[in-house]
Scaffold this motif. Structure first.
Motif, PDB file in Angstrom:
ATOM      1  N   ASP A 290      12.467  72.787  66.246  1.00  0.00           N
ATOM      2  CA  ASP A 290      11.056  73.137  66.442  1.00  0.00           C
ATOM      3  C   ASP A 290      10.304  73.140  65.114  1.00  0.00           C
ATOM      4  O   ASP A 290       9.142  72.714  65.044  1.00  0.00           O
ATOM      5  CB  ASP A 290      10.945  74.511  67.109  1.00  0.00           C
ATOM      6  CG  ASP A 290      11.411  74.469  68.561  1.00  0.00           C
ATOM      7  OD1 ASP A 290      11.480  73.362  69.117  1.00  0.00           O
ATOM      8  OD2 ASP A 290      11.715  75.542  69.116  1.00  0.00           O
ATOM      9  N   ASP A 291      10.958  73.642  64.053  1.00  0.00           N
ATOM     10  CA  ASP A 291      10.320  73.638  62.728  1.00  0.00           C
ATOM     11  C   ASP A 291      10.040  72.213  62.274  1.00  0.00           C
ATOM     12  O   ASP A 291       8.973  71.914  61.720  1.00  0.00           O
ATOM     13  CB  ASP A 291      11.229  74.335  61.705  1.00  0.00           C
ATOM     14  CG  ASP A 291      11.485  75.792  62.061  1.00  0.00           C
ATOM     15  OD1 ASP A 291      10.581  76.423  62.637  1.00  0.00           O
ATOM     16  OD2 ASP A 291      12.591  76.284  61.771  1.00  0.00           O
ATOM     17  N   GLN A 293       9.646  69.515  64.137  1.00  0.00           N
ATOM     18  CA  GLN A 293       8.637  68.853  64.972  1.00  0.00           C
ATOM     19  C   GLN A 293       7.219  69.225  64.552  1.00  0.00           C
ATOM     20  O   GLN A 293       6.283  68.427  64.695  1.00  0.00           O
ATOM     21  CB  GLN A 293       8.842  69.232  66.446  1.00  0.00           C
ATOM     22  CG  GLN A 293      10.170  68.739  67.027  1.00  0.00           C
ATOM     23  CD  GLN A 293      10.181  67.254  67.329  1.00  0.00           C
ATOM     24  OE1 GLN A 293       9.454  66.477  66.724  1.00  0.00           O
ATOM     25  NE2 GLN A 293      11.013  66.842  68.262  1.00  0.00           N
ATOM     26  N   LYS A 294       7.035  70.428  64.014  1.00  0.00           N
ATOM     27  CA  LYS A 294       5.694  70.901  63.667  1.00  0.00           C
ATOM     28  C   LYS A 294       5.240  70.441  62.286  1.00  0.00           C
ATOM     29  O   LYS A 294       4.065  70.569  61.945  1.00  0.00           O
ATOM     30  CB  LYS A 294       5.659  72.436  63.714  1.00  0.00           C
ATOM     31  CG  LYS A 294       5.890  73.010  65.116  1.00  0.00           C
ATOM     32  CD  LYS A 294       5.981  74.525  65.066  1.00  0.00           C
ATOM     33  CE  LYS A 294       6.300  75.109  66.435  1.00  0.00           C
ATOM     34  NZ  LYS A 294       6.468  76.590  66.378  1.00  0.00           N
ATOM     35  N   MET A 295       6.134  69.910  61.481  1.00  0.00           N
ATOM     36  CA  MET A 295       5.798  69.561  60.099  1.00  0.00           C
ATOM     37  C   MET A 295       5.013  68.263  60.026  1.00  0.00           C
ATOM     38  O   MET A 295       5.240  67.334  60.800  1.00  0.00           O
ATOM     39  CB  MET A 295       7.076  69.410  59.261  1.00  0.00           C
ATOM     40  CG  MET A 295       7.726  70.715  58.880  1.00  0.00           C
ATOM     41  SD  MET A 295       9.134  70.415  57.797  1.00  0.00           S
ATOM     42  CE  MET A 295       9.834  72.064  57.752  1.00  0.00           C
ATOM     43  N   GLN A 296       4.106  68.193  59.064  1.00  0.00           N
ATOM     44  CA  GLN A 296       3.441  66.932  58.744  1.00  0.00           C
ATOM     45  C   GLN A 296       4.469  65.991  58.127  1.00  0.00           C
ATOM     46  O   GLN A 296       5.417  66.420  57.459  1.00  0.00           O
ATOM     47  CB  GLN A 296       2.287  67.165  57.777  1.00  0.00           C
ATOM     48  CG  GLN A 296       1.153  67.991  58.358  1.00  0.00           C
ATOM     49  CD  GLN A 296       0.024  68.172  57.365  1.00  0.00           C
ATOM     50  OE1 GLN A 296       0.125  67.767  56.207  1.00  0.00           O
ATOM     51  NE2 GLN A 296      -1.051  68.786  57.820  1.00  0.00           N
ATOM     52  N   SER A 362      14.937  64.559  66.612  1.00  0.00           N
ATOM     53  CA  SER A 362      13.475  64.659  66.699  1.00  0.00           C
ATOM     54  C   SER A 362      12.890  63.371  67.270  1.00  0.00           C
ATOM     55  O   SER A 362      13.589  62.360  67.437  1.00  0.00           O
ATOM     56  CB  SER A 362      12.884  64.945  65.322  1.00  0.00           C
ATOM     57  OG  SER A 362      13.150  63.882  64.428  1.00  0.00           O
TER      58      SER A 362
END
Length: 677
Positions: A290-291, A293-296, A362
């Motif tokens: 989840d971390d 997936q949220k990153m630029q 991912s």
């Protein structure tokens, strides 16, 4: 004489003296014979006499000996009670000696036990070596009393010694824990960097700084040319070498006492936290899917680059150093050493591998292919070290997790590669390049393919694994060719957005030429082959020809002689002459049409772009070679008809030199009111 001869048995006369001598010798022989017979008789008589005497003596001796035997039997019977008493006394003395010696041994054991107890009471701090000797002595005492339970108080002594040994081991555990904790400190990043080859040391920034040098940056090719296979890594000493022998002796005592589980817990709790802190100082973070997936993408790419760096440091330095500590500390009981190592490193390994799993699982995208290949490369690079360092049954799970991540990264990379081919073919970008220049998709795909060749060996290995081929090169060539074909298919579709066929072919010419030039200047040429290059160069030329035909065919019609006569005939006057059948009005219309069309072409195609200088000049020259000779010929033949009339400059606006100069402004990609570049 005759008588003598007859007596002697000879013939002829015999001398008297000879006769007498012969008789004398005969007499002597007879006498000697008689005397020898008498001597033998005498000797025989003497021998009989001697034998009779010897027999008499023998009988006397036998009689005497018989009396001795009787006397000795009586004496032996009289001595037997005395012999029995003497033997009993001797046995008693022997028993006393043995008892005294056994008592001495037992007393000595008591004395050694008291000495060991005194040392153990003092504890291990004052003299650890003496303390360990005391424990060994206690064990010998226990073995002794265990095998000698026949005397009084042996059970009590045995119990006391065991109790004392338990207390000694308990103190030893505390000493082991305190000593291990005192010398277990996190390793600072700078110290770890000093253990790396020069080519892998961060050039700047903090350990977690994305500017630090890492294999997933643009230095990929540079790093892989630096022959890292022969690079020297020097694992740091995680515990001072002088302390390890003491820790080994303490661990050995605990192991012999059966405290393996306690030993494992102390070692794990102390060393695992230190190892985790070392990685934390380095910049390792615990991230989940989840971390990620949220990153630029820019942030994630930097973290992946750092992760690759961290994996190399962790395996080649930290884990290798921890394995060395375990091997030395637990020498002689390797199975416990393997278990301790597995327990200490498990949580740190999981933190590192979980990030890799998060990336592999991912959402796929083309830009992730290169970092996936970087991650796949580092896992393959570290495979042999992981197999060597994480040896044994206790580390089997870790080895399996590492192998699973390597396979997962390979699968994701292969799927991403396939996704890229499909994405290229299906790209529906509506962004049109109005000037017909190289489309962003083309430059993106070509740069993508060129960059892939930095990973050529990795891709071959990847295809070799999944395609079950001896060589992955043919598969890589096939996939690359498919990507190029997908790009051409997409470009053909995009070219249909143009209403001007000349711009359509200019666009295709520009883009395919860019593909050919890029392939020729890269390793892709070796993979795609000369045939591919030559075939696509011909396609470039075909589009250039189509551009000329569609872009200049109409204006060239203005410079033909057809349709110049008023009756529609085609008769022409001599050079520079004026045919009787030529219509001045039609000639003027032709000049006007030419001027208008050329100005329109100039205005429009000056905004078009041919970015390659050589191709641009070649295309201008090709147009000039068709246009200028036709224009000069038309001016020469029909110019006088207009020049002799009113306002000739209205119709003949340009000289051939003017046209040539203006052709030099074509394909510059400038705006309408922009001055010439």
């Amino acid at each position: 004489m005759t008588v003598y001869s007859d007596i002697l048995g000879v013939t002829g006369p015999i001398h008297p003296t000879l006769f007498l001598a012969t008789k004398r010798r005969e007499f002597l022989r007879k006498k000697q014979k008689k005397m020898g017979g008498d001597s033998l008789s005498v000797r025989a008589a003497m021998m009989r006499k001697s034998l009779q005497k010897s027999q008499s003596i023998t009988d006397d001796v036998v009689s005497v000996l018989g009396s001795f035997d009787h006397r000795l039997s009586a004496l032996e019977t009289a001595m037997r009670p005395t012999q029995i008493r003497t033997h009993s006394i001797r046995k008693a003395h022997e028993n006393i000696d043995r008892t005294l010696k056994a008592a001495e041994v037992i007393l000595a054991q008591f004395d050694l036990c008291r000495q060991a107890e005194a040392k153990i009471v003092r504890g291990p701090h004052e003299d650890l070596e003496s303390y360990l000797e005391a424990i060994d002595q206690l064990r010998r005492n226990i073995r002794f009393f265990s095998s000698n339970k026949g005397f009084k108080s042996s059970d009590g002594v045995f119990t006391h010694a065991n109790t004392l040994l338990s207390k000694a081991i308990s103190k030893l555990e505390d000493e082991f824990k305190q000593l291990l904790k005192s010398y277990s400190k996190p390793v600072e990043p700078e110290r770890l960097f000093d253990c790396l080859p020069n080519s892998l040391r961060p050039s700047s920034g903090s350990p977690g700084d994305s500017n630090a040098k890492n294999p997933s940056s643009n230095n990929h090719h540079e790093h892989h040319n630096s022959n890292l296979d022969n690079a020297v890594y020097t694992p740091p000493a995680l515990i001072p070498p002088r302390v390890l022998p003491l820790l080994h002796d303490l661990a050995q005592q605990m192991f012999q006492a059966g405290h393996q589980q306690k030993l494992l817990l102390i070692y794990r709790d102390t060393r695992s936290s230190v190892l985790e802190e070392s990685l934390h100082k380095l910049g390792v973070e615990k991230l989940i899917k989840d971390d990620v997936q949220k990153m630029q993408w820019e942030i994630l790419e930097a973290k992946i680059g750092n992760w690759i760096h961290y994996m190399r440091i962790a395996v080649k330095l930290l884990f290798a150093g921890e394995r060395k500590v375990c091997d030395e500390m637990f020498e002689g009981f390797d199975s416990l050493g393997d278990q301790c190592f597995a327990e200490v490193t498990r949580s740190s390994v999981l933190v590192l591998l979980s990030f890799g799993e998060a990336i592999a699982n991912s959402k796929r995208s083309p830009e992730k292919l290169f970092v996936l290949l970087d991650m796949y490369e580092i896992m393959r690079e570290l495979h042999s070290e992981i197999e060597t360092i994480f040896v044994g049954k206790a580390c089997a799970e870790i080895r399996e997790l590492a192998s699973s991540l390597t396979k997962r990264l390979a699968q994701t990379a292969k799927k991403t590669f396939g996704d890229f081919e499909e994405a290229v073919e299906r790209d529906a970008t509506k962004t049109a390049v109005s000037d017909g220049t190289v489309h962003p998709l083309t430059s993106y795909v070509i740069n993508y393919v060129k960059f892939l060749f930095d990973y050529q060996s990795t891709l071959k290995q990847l295809f070799k694994e999944f395609e079950n081929e001896d060589e992955g090169g043919s598969q890589l060539a096939s996939v690359t060719n498919q990507i190029m074909q997908a790009l051409q298919t997409n470009l053909d579709g995009k070219s249909k957005q143009y209403r001007d066929l000349a711009l359509t072919h200019l666009f295709l010419m520009n883009n395919i030429h860019y593909m050919v030039r890029s392939v020729r200047r890269s390793e892709a040429k070796d993979l795609l082959g000369d045939d591919w290059v030559q075939r696509h160069r011909r396609i470039v030329q075909q589009h250039a020809n189509q551009y000329k035909r569609n872009g200049w065919g109409k204006i060239l019609q203005c410079l033909t002689i057809q349709g110049l006569s008023s009756s529609g005939g085609s008769s022409v006057a001599g050079d520079g002459g004026n045919s009787s059948g030529v219509s001045r009005a039609i000639v003027k219309d032709r000049f006007k049409a030419f001027n208008m069309q050329f100005e329109e072409l100039h205005q429009k195609q000056s905004q078009w772009t041919v970015p390659d200088t050589e191709l641009r000049e070649s295309l201008r020259l090709a147009v000039a070679e068709v246009l200028l000779p036709a224009y000069r010929s038309f001016i020469k033949r029909y110019g006088p008809l207009v020049e002799n009339g009113k306002n000739p400059q209205k119709y003949i606006r340009y000289t051939a030199e003017d046209l040539e100069r203006m052709l030099g402004e074509f394909f510059e990609g400038k705006n309408v009111n922009e001055p010439k570049r």
